[in-house]
Design a protein around this motif. Sequence first.
Motif, PDB file in Angstrom:
ATOM      1  N   ASP A 178     -23.615  -2.524  39.984  1.00  0.00           N
ATOM      2  CA  ASP A 178     -24.639  -1.971  39.332  1.00  0.00           C
ATOM      3  C   ASP A 178     -24.083  -0.172  38.562  1.00  0.00           C
ATOM      4  N   VAL A 179     -24.600  -0.063  37.603  1.00  0.00           N
ATOM      5  CA  VAL A 179     -24.120   1.132  36.732  1.00  0.00           C
ATOM      6  C   VAL A 179     -25.137   2.025  36.518  1.00  0.00           C
TER       7      VAL A 179
ATOM      8  N   ALA B 150     -17.758  -0.979  34.268  1.00  0.00           N
ATOM      9  CA  ALA B 150     -19.100  -1.661  34.128  1.00  0.00           C
ATOM     10  C   ALA B 150     -18.805  -3.300  34.633  1.00  0.00           C
ATOM     11  N   ARG B 151     -17.603  -3.874  34.283  1.00  0.00           N
ATOM     12  CA  ARG B 151     -17.439  -5.321  34.449  1.00  0.00           C
ATOM     13  C   ARG B 151     -17.227  -5.503  36.067  1.00  0.00           C
TER      14      ARG B 151
ATOM     15  N   ARG C 177     -20.363   4.380  28.950  1.00  0.00           N
ATOM     16  CA  ARG C 177     -20.234   3.129  29.606  1.00  0.00           C
ATOM     17  C   ARG C 177     -18.795   2.817  29.443  1.00  0.00           C
TER      18      ARG C 177
ATOM     19  N   ILE D 268     -25.562   5.493  33.749  1.00  0.00           N
ATOM     20  CA  ILE D 268     -25.049   6.225  32.736  1.00  0.00           C
ATOM     21  C   ILE D 268     -25.581   7.686  33.106  1.00  0.00           C
TER      22      ILE D 268
END
Length: 443
Positions: free
Chosen positions: A44-45, A39-40, A34, A47
Amino acid sequence: MTNVLVIGAGGRAHAIAAALKRSGATIYAVMKHRNPGIARLAEDVVIGNHDDPEFVTGLKWVRDGIIDFAFISPEAPLINGMVDALEAHGVPSVGPKKNAAIVEGSKEFTRELMHRHGIPGGVEYHTFTDPERLEEFLMDYDKQFVVKPIGVTGGKGVWVMGDHFSTKEEGIEYAKRVLENRIGGEAKVLIEEKLVGEEFTLQVFTDGREVRPMPLVQDFKRAYEGDKGPNTGGMGSYSAADHLLPFVSEDERAEALDILQKIIDALHSEGREYRGVLYGQFMLTPAGSKVVELNCRFGDPEAMNVLSILDSNLVHVADGIINRELPEVRFKNLATVVKYVVPEGYGTAPVKNAEITVNEEAIRNEGALLYYASVNEENGKIYTTTSRSLAVVGLGARIEDAERIAERALGHIQGRVFSRHDIAKREVIEEKVKRMKRLKTSP
Ligand code: AMP
Ligand code: GLY
């Protein structure tokens, strides 16, 4: 709205995501760990293993058909055929297919391609699979040489005489070890004549036919100040407001650009269309610019230098690469200095899971940019991994202004970490200019 899949987790991927976001893209990010900066910025993310084409093409966003294009940051997925796989799922990409990413995947391929097409900037090279022939050859070789595995080793598998070993015998021993242990993935080793000069990076955007140059950058590869210690992925880098370097003239830049154009043409003529970013590592020598290596993606840290001053819309540039209609690409006339912050012990035995405190607001107030790299974020706290942690970028009219801003920004980062404070210092650059002059007058 353009939905862009950003693949990668490092400082380079953060710089790509930031430039895309600035250009109006909505970011969907897949990354191994991450990265809080990416991420900011992202809608959407996920991992997960961003090197694996099967994993990435299995992502919900890809299956649902919401991605307009993918932007691939590291070399491993490109060499693994990520672009081919995504295309088969209807997602175009910025990055070469497997058959063109081979320029980084095989150092032997690149040397042979240049030789086959009579492209200038080549070096004398020989490949070996048989340890006895290798030894016989080197015993009679009267020049300084470099030992290289064929495949990718993160810049760490290349041994240079006078740098990583001193005697011929030590070089032979290491070359045999490369064969025996298949370092770089093959039981083969590349021996090259040693080039002497100053290194610089020239990156281009290309749609497989035309190229658009980015500002020249110089990277500092060694871990410790004074260019000592092990080779790393790069501890920092700088670029100048005129997009040249203090020791590289406009003619010398044009010569390097011509070499990259010829490489793109040669690949095209062999049915290998190269679309994406091509990275040329050059050595400026008294006999002109020589190709040290090619990479199939932006450099890291070099991406942070050039993308921080990109004046064009990166979504438009990406569209141009994908649709084979490359637009003009502009960069601001500002100098940039990147300094990486790395865990204590980086290069040999880096400390993992050490907390780093980052005062983002204070860094912003210094006028610097911040890109996160290989850190983990847990409960709002940042921890080191074994790789480079984060980087600051100073921008200014002169290199020394940018350097001062980068240094002030480093003062707002604490933990069991270090940086190279000598990167882009005035004395260091002046020394490089003098050295290059000396070499040119008495090679
Ligand atoms: P590479 O992974 O090929 O970029 O090699 C890593 C580093 O080794 C380069 O950035 C150079 O500093 C050095 N190097 C590679 N090839 C040569 C060469 N032929 N002569 C001198 N130095 C080299
Ligand atoms: N900075 C060197 C590289 O990205 O390969």
